[in-house]
Design an enzyme around this catalytic site. Structure first.
Site, PDB file in Angstrom:
ATOM      1  N   HIS A   1      14.688   1.357  -4.248  1.00 55.57           N
ATOM      2  CA  HIS A   1      13.399   1.397  -3.344  1.00 55.57           C
ATOM      3  C   HIS A   1      12.733  -0.100  -3.685  1.00 55.57           C
ATOM      4  O   HIS A   1      12.240  -0.858  -2.966  1.00 55.57           O
ATOM      5  CB  HIS A   1      12.419   2.266  -3.236  1.00 55.57           C
ATOM      6  CG  HIS A   1      12.548   3.303  -2.019  1.00 55.57           C
ATOM      7  ND1 HIS A   1      11.640   3.804  -1.293  1.00 55.57           N
ATOM      8  CD2 HIS A   1      13.760   3.904  -1.680  1.00 55.57           C
ATOM      9  CE1 HIS A   1      12.193   4.442  -0.537  1.00 55.57           C
ATOM     10  NE2 HIS A   1      13.287   4.497  -0.603  1.00 55.57           N
TER      11      HIS A   1
ATOM     12  N   VAL B   1       0.783  -1.193   0.089  1.00 54.95           N
ATOM     13  CA  VAL B   1       0.160   0.172   0.030  1.00 54.95           C
ATOM     14  C   VAL B   1       0.837   1.234  -0.218  1.00 54.95           C
ATOM     15  O   VAL B   1       1.614   1.585   0.941  1.00 54.95           O
ATOM     16  CB  VAL B   1      -0.957  -0.026   1.230  1.00 54.95           C
ATOM     17  CG1 VAL B   1      -1.975   1.415   1.069  1.00 54.95           C
ATOM     18  CG2 VAL B   1      -1.884  -1.395   1.275  1.00 54.95           C
TER      19      VAL B   1
ATOM     20  N   ARG C   1      -4.127   8.719   2.902  1.00 56.90           N
ATOM     21  CA  ARG C   1      -4.623   7.858   2.011  1.00 56.90           C
ATOM     22  C   ARG C   1      -4.216   6.467   2.307  1.00 56.90           C
ATOM     23  O   ARG C   1      -4.871   5.466   2.680  1.00 56.90           O
ATOM     24  CB  ARG C   1      -4.615   8.329   0.465  1.00 56.90           C
ATOM     25  CG  ARG C   1      -5.222   7.179  -0.338  1.00 56.90           C
ATOM     26  CD  ARG C   1      -5.720   7.737  -1.640  1.00 56.90           C
ATOM     27  NE  ARG C   1      -5.695   6.997  -2.658  1.00 56.90           N
ATOM     28  CZ  ARG C   1      -6.565   5.741  -2.796  1.00 56.90           C
ATOM     29  NH1 ARG C   1      -7.085   5.508  -1.608  1.00 56.90           N
ATOM     30  NH2 ARG C   1      -6.630   5.120  -3.800  1.00 56.90           N
TER      31      ARG C   1
ATOM     32  N   SER D   1      -1.549 -11.493   7.335  1.00 55.01           N
ATOM     33  CA  SER D   1      -1.579 -10.617   6.380  1.00 55.01           C
ATOM     34  C   SER D   1       0.199 -10.247   6.194  1.00 55.01           C
ATOM     35  O   SER D   1       0.773 -10.044   7.253  1.00 55.01           O
ATOM     36  CB  SER D   1      -2.097  -8.995   6.957  1.00 55.01           C
ATOM     37  OG  SER D   1      -1.575  -8.201   6.435  1.00 55.01           O
TER      38      SER D   1
END
Length: 185
Positions: A147, A101, A108, A133
């Protein structure tokens, strides 16, 4: 107390440097297990590292690849609904969720991650099908090669960790449900 559990001869045995370390032996399941792995397609090249590592580790822990069903959803926000429908089928003894995410706005992506985790917990408690999860929310994520590489490696580690948690929980639940059925608990 630890000394009482050790073999007295083992303390005096000479080291055997030529001997390979013992292979890891995992406990085996009494009943067949079936796992659903639900992965978001957002940043697929990162998240798939979790799936790849999960599949290898869960097989080493006694669940065959043929007993793992893979599902892909558009993003992490869609994972809980799929997990709920899969759990309601009663076909799966566990469900694993994986997603990354990220978004430009801090509120958000934190909202999405929090919503996903709470929804997965709700599904787990309502259906009694354990949900695991590996939906991660980095504080900072930049669309750079460095990254992406860092998070690919991180997701591979998370895949191993979620497989370990999944297998250990399934073994624990199998034992607990057997004790409940036998009237021990």
């Amino acid at each position: 107390m630890n000394q009482m559990l050790q073999d007295p001869e083992a303390r005096h045995a000479p080291e055997a440097p030529d001997r390979p370390p013992p292979s890891t032996q995992h406990r085996r399941f009494a009943k067949p297990q079936r796992v659903a792995f639900v992965q978001s397609s957002w940043h697929r090249e990162v998240v798939e590292e979790c799936r790849i590592a999960f599949l290898a580790e869960i097989e080493a822990r006694g669940i065959a690849p043929a007993h793992i069903d893979l599902f892909e959803v558009p993003g992490s926000f869609e994972i809980p609904l799929h997990a709920q429908i899969l759990a309601k089928t009663r076909r799966y003894t566990a469900i694993v969720a994986a997603g990354l995410v990220v978004d430009g706005g801090i509120y958000r992506h934190e909202f999405v991650a929090d919503t996903v985790i709470k929804a997965l917990m709700d599904v787990q408690l309502r259906t009694e099908v354990p949900i695991f999860s590996a939906v991660l929310t980095p504080q900072q994520f930049h669309e750079s090669a460095a990254h992406f590489e860092f998070f690919r490696k991180h997701f591979a580690v998370k895949g191993i960790e979620v497989a370990e948690a999944c297998a250990n929980t399934l073994l624990s639940l199998e034992r607990l449900r057997g004790q409940v059925a036998a009237g021990i608990v």
